[in-house]
Design an enzyme around this catalytic site. Structure first.
Site, PDB file in Angstrom:
ATOM      1  N   ASP A  43      46.632  40.288  30.161  1.00  0.00           N
ATOM      2  CA  ASP A  43      46.221  38.993  29.615  1.00  0.00           C
ATOM      3  C   ASP A  43      46.450  39.057  28.111  1.00  0.00           C
ATOM      4  O   ASP A  43      46.077  40.036  27.470  1.00  0.00           O
ATOM      5  CB  ASP A  43      44.735  38.748  29.916  1.00  0.00           C
ATOM      6  CG  ASP A  43      44.246  37.443  29.309  1.00  0.00           C
ATOM      7  OD1 ASP A  43      44.630  36.379  29.822  1.00  0.00           O
ATOM      8  OD2 ASP A  43      43.486  37.498  28.323  1.00  0.00           O
ATOM      9  N   GLU A  76      51.757  36.687  31.902  1.00  0.00           N
ATOM     10  CA  GLU A  76      51.820  35.231  32.014  1.00  0.00           C
ATOM     11  C   GLU A  76      53.204  34.755  31.579  1.00  0.00           C
ATOM     12  O   GLU A  76      53.758  35.304  30.638  1.00  0.00           O
ATOM     13  CB  GLU A  76      50.772  34.599  31.101  1.00  0.00           C
ATOM     14  CG  GLU A  76      49.364  35.015  31.403  1.00  0.00           C
ATOM     15  CD  GLU A  76      48.506  35.036  30.150  1.00  0.00           C
ATOM     16  OE1 GLU A  76      47.930  33.988  29.833  1.00  0.00           O
ATOM     17  OE2 GLU A  76      48.418  36.076  29.503  1.00  0.00           O
ATOM     18  N   CYS A 128      30.972  34.628  38.176  1.00  0.00           N
ATOM     19  CA  CYS A 128      31.316  33.728  39.269  1.00  0.00           C
ATOM     20  C   CYS A 128      30.087  32.970  39.756  1.00  0.00           C
ATOM     21  O   CYS A 128      29.043  33.569  40.020  1.00  0.00           O
ATOM     22  CB  CYS A 128      31.932  34.530  40.405  1.00  0.00           C
ATOM     23  SG  CYS A 128      32.378  33.522  41.807  1.00  0.00           S
ATOM     24  N   CYS A 139      29.918  34.122  43.895  1.00  0.00           N
ATOM     25  CA  CYS A 139      29.545  35.470  44.343  1.00  0.00           C
ATOM     26  C   CYS A 139      28.817  36.283  43.280  1.00  0.00           C
ATOM     27  O   CYS A 139      28.358  37.389  43.555  1.00  0.00           O
ATOM     28  CB  CYS A 139      30.785  36.231  44.849  1.00  0.00           C
ATOM     29  SG  CYS A 139      31.805  36.905  43.511  1.00  0.00           S
ATOM     30  N   ASP A 160      38.714  38.322  29.842  1.00  0.00           N
ATOM     31  CA  ASP A 160      40.129  38.703  29.739  1.00  0.00           C
ATOM     32  C   ASP A 160      40.527  39.673  30.854  1.00  0.00           C
ATOM     33  O   ASP A 160      41.641  39.612  31.381  1.00  0.00           O
ATOM     34  CB  ASP A 160      40.420  39.350  28.376  1.00  0.00           C
ATOM     35  CG  ASP A 160      40.236  38.378  27.224  1.00  0.00           C
ATOM     36  OD1 ASP A 160      40.185  37.154  27.495  1.00  0.00           O
ATOM     37  OD2 ASP A 160      40.143  38.837  26.071  1.00  0.00           O
TER      38      ASP A 160
HETATM   39 ZN    ZN Z   1      33.409  35.242  43.001  1.00  0.00          ZN
END
Ligand code: ZN
Length: 349
Positions: free
Chosen positions: A148, A232, A318, A321, A328
């Site tokens: 990244d 990327e 997240c 989860c 990064d």
């Molecule tokens: Zn997740």
């Protein structure tokens, strides 16, 4: 009517014949190369006009602005290592100038093809391009990584490794941002403005050298460590990045405090990827470019994609989860995943 390269090249021949003393000091091939660059600028200009766009007119380059001379062929008006056998130091011989001693930053590999002499502020540089550069394959490591690219860290790997933008570069970028602000305040045509222009140009040159140096080091470390490197795709990166807020939101790094300063550091990605591509090819490594869309918003563990996953510039957590990671690193893991999927699809096809 328009004047093209062919006409100008013929005219140049006459000009040289009329002025044997003045013109013979410069090599014909080098002057032709300059005309070719001029021709290229105008062809591009008229193409943009034809497309109905509003192009910038190619600017006249006066003595102070025309800072590069290229010799398209070693030995034609210019000779690299012109005193080999006579001296342990390296010299380049320029027609009309003579032997000039060169401080060599890296050993030359391959056959010298073209030679350019470039001025940056008060310093002069010789730039060589070479043919038949021997490849140097590196032993396989079995390791793969996604990277990244950012501002606080030039590169973050999916393993969690970080290559920071050098402190020196950040410091120079800060001084350059100051110099450009100072320049914007100066009146056109004033003595102070001229001085401010020179100061900004010198700092620009320094940023370029430091950026190049940092990019070489980071790229070398990556190709030594990994067989496959996924990054990327630069053609789509910038737009996506500003949409996802990386450029608007300030990073934690002091170096990234001002927008101008940050944009100076951002500009290093292109340089870095070019150098990485060269080193990867020479080392026999695989580079894969992927669409960066969503890589910073998607959870690397469960794949849940939401912009709320990005808690701050530095942290992601997240909402589905609970997986928490450095933002990064999370992005780099997603980039790696996308690259490996691309490769699998290509192998299956
Ligand atoms: Zn997740």
């Amino acid at each position: 009517m328009s004047v093209r390269y062919g006409d100008q090249s013929a005219e140049l021949k006459h000009a040289r014949a009329d002025d044997p003393d003045g013109q013979a000091r410069r090599s014909f091939a080098s002057q032709q190369a300059t005309l070719r660059r001029l021709d290229k600028a105008f062809v591009a200009f008229f193409k943009r006009v034809g497309e109905g766009r509003a192009p910038g007119f190619p600017r006249f380059k006066g003595r102070g602005r025309f800072d590069t001379v290229e010799w398209p062929k070693d030995g034609d008006g210019c000779r690299w290592d012109s005193r080999s056998g006579h001296s342990t130091a390296t010299y380049v011989r320029l027609q009309g100038v003579g032997h000039v001693r060169v401080h060599q930053h890296r050993p030359v590999r391959g056959q010298v093809k073209t030679i350019s002499v470039k001025r940056e502020g008060s310093r002069w540089f010789v730039v060589l391009s070479c043919d038949d550069v021997p490849a140097e394959p590196l032993p396989a490591t079995g390791a793969v990584a996604g990277i990244d690219m950012g501002v606080a860290s030039l590169v973050t790997t999916s393993d969690g490794g970080r290559v920071a933008n050098s402190r020196h570069l950040a410091a120079t970028a800060g001084r350059l941002a100051d110099a450009q602000r100072d320049l914007a305040r100066r009146k056109r045509g004033s003595q102070r403005r001229r001085k401010a222009v020179a100061r900004a140009a010198a700092l620009h040159a320094k940023v370029r050298r430091q950026r190049l140096d940092g990019a070489h080091k980071a790229a070398l470390a990556l190709v030594r460590t990994y067989d496959v490197i996924v990054h990327e795709d630069p053609r789509i990166t910038n737009m996506t990045r500003s949409a996802s807020g990386t450029i608007e939101q300030p990073g934690r790094n002091v170096a990234a405090e001002s927008g101008l300063n940050r944009s100076i550091l951002d500009a290093g990605w292109g340089v870095f990827l070019t150098i990485l591509a060269h080193k990867a090819e020479s080392a026999g490594r695989t580079l894969i470019a992927v669409n960066p869309d969503g890589t910073s918003r998607t959870c690397a563990r469960c794949g849940h994609c939401a912009k709320e996953n990005r808690v701050t510039q530095a942290d992601s957590a997240c909402t589905a989860c609970g997986h928490a990671a450095h933002a990064d690193v999370n992005a780099a893991v997603n980039i790696l995943g996308a690259g490996l999927a691309l490769r699998q699809a290509a192998e299956a096809a």
